[in-house]
Design an enzyme around this catalytic site. Structure first.
Site, mmCIF file in Angstrom:
data_model
loop_
_atom_site.group_PDB
_atom_site.id
_atom_site.type_symbol
_atom_site.label_atom_id
_atom_site.label_comp_id
_atom_site.label_asym_id
_atom_site.label_seq_id
_atom_site.Cartn_x
_atom_site.Cartn_y
_atom_site.Cartn_z
ATOM 1 N N GLU A 1 0.867 -1.182 0.000
ATOM 2 C CA GLU A 1 0.000 0.000 0.000
ATOM 3 C C GLU A 1 0.898 1.224 0.000
ATOM 4 O O GLU A 1 1.732 1.404 0.898
ATOM 5 C CB GLU A 1 -0.921 0.011 1.229
ATOM 6 N N ASP B 1 -5.854 9.427 9.268
ATOM 7 C CA ASP B 1 -4.515 9.036 9.704
ATOM 8 C C ASP B 1 -4.116 9.739 10.994
ATOM 9 O O ASP B 1 -4.408 10.905 11.198
ATOM 10 C CB ASP B 1 -3.493 9.353 8.611
#
Length: 265
Positions: free
Chosen positions: A49, A60
């Site tokens: 990824e 995040d």
């Protein structure tokens, strides 16, 4: 069958679990991205990824936010990320690469333009955090037509209705976020993950990868006991933050190799 689907099917046939590490493209420096990708593969990664830097990465936590900020300071954007994949593909034609990021850079490029270029450069899948399944059936169909997969997030708070929506259009794998909150936060509750996976698999007929909170070989192995793959991101970014740049690739390879050994033990 896409490269992601073939990879995960081959692992399942060997009764092995997928290892999916995450790094942010351009962090800690643009010239290290492709060497780091190769180091992940050498360490035992099955799928990579690759994070697309974005100024407001709302899903995040602080570790990956810092990685995005560093990459943006180097001027790395979506076109650069595609170039990294193209360069990686010049010597690796087998390891699937998933771009993980947010809608804005894709929308700026245009969905059709993005899909055409991503396919040409060797991208295998896309996980767009803020593309809800009910709003991107056309995008997912265009992706599949170009031989790429569209991957969606599911969370502890996902309803059966939402899981079923994802199950209708997701391909490749789904990414189950094991914790409430952002990446790198909290501690894993294996029992909670173990109880959620069967709920997901009632509606989703493709592999389930689990991420958020996996920090070492032991937690990876525990999560792999109830899932098809594990995703590790923040812990790798921390490894890069604590390692001189000249040793970055070797450090990442060693870390991933340890996780691989734990999964295969």
């Amino acid at each position: 069958m896409s490269r992601i689907q073939a990879c995960l099917a081959a692992l399942a046939a060997k009764q092995k679990k997928g290892l999916i590490p995450f790094i942010t493209a351009g962090d800690p420096a643009p010239e290290l991205t492709v060497p780091l990708m190769h180091a992940l593969v050498a360490g035992g990664a099955d799928i990579i990824e690759l994070g697309v830097p974005f100024s407001d990465p709302m899903a995040d936590g602080p570790v990956i936010q810092r990685a995005s900020e560093r990459a943006l300071l180097h001027g790395v954007g979506l076109r650069d990320v595609l170039q990294f994949v193209r360069e990686f593909r010049s010597t690796n034609s087998t390891t699937p690469v998933v771009l993980m990021g947010y809608a804005n850079p894709i929308e700026r490029l245009g969905q059709a333009n993005f899909i055409a270029q991503a396919a040409a450069d060797g991208v295998d899948g896309v996980l767009v955090v803020d593309y809800p399944p009910e709003e991107c059936e056309e995008f997912a169909a265009m992706m599949q037509h170009s031989g790429m997969d569209t991957i969606f997030l599911l969370a502890p708070t996902s309803t059966d209705e939402r899981i079923a929506q994802v199950g209708k259009i997701a391909s490749g794998y789904v990414y189950y976020v094991s914790l409430k909150g952002v990446t790198g936060s909290g501690s894993l509750d294996l029992d909670a993950v173990a109880s959620m996976i069967p709920r997901i698999k009632k509606h989703v007929k493709i592999p389930v990868g689990v991420g958020f909170g996996i920090r070492d070989g032991a937690t990876a192995r525990a999560i792999a006991s109830v899932s098809d793959a594990v995703v590790i991101g923040s812990r790798i970014i921390q490894e890069l933050e604590n390692t001189p740049r000249e040793n970055a690739a070797a450090a990442v390879q060693a870390f991933i190799s340890g996780v691989r050994d734990a999964l295969d033990a």
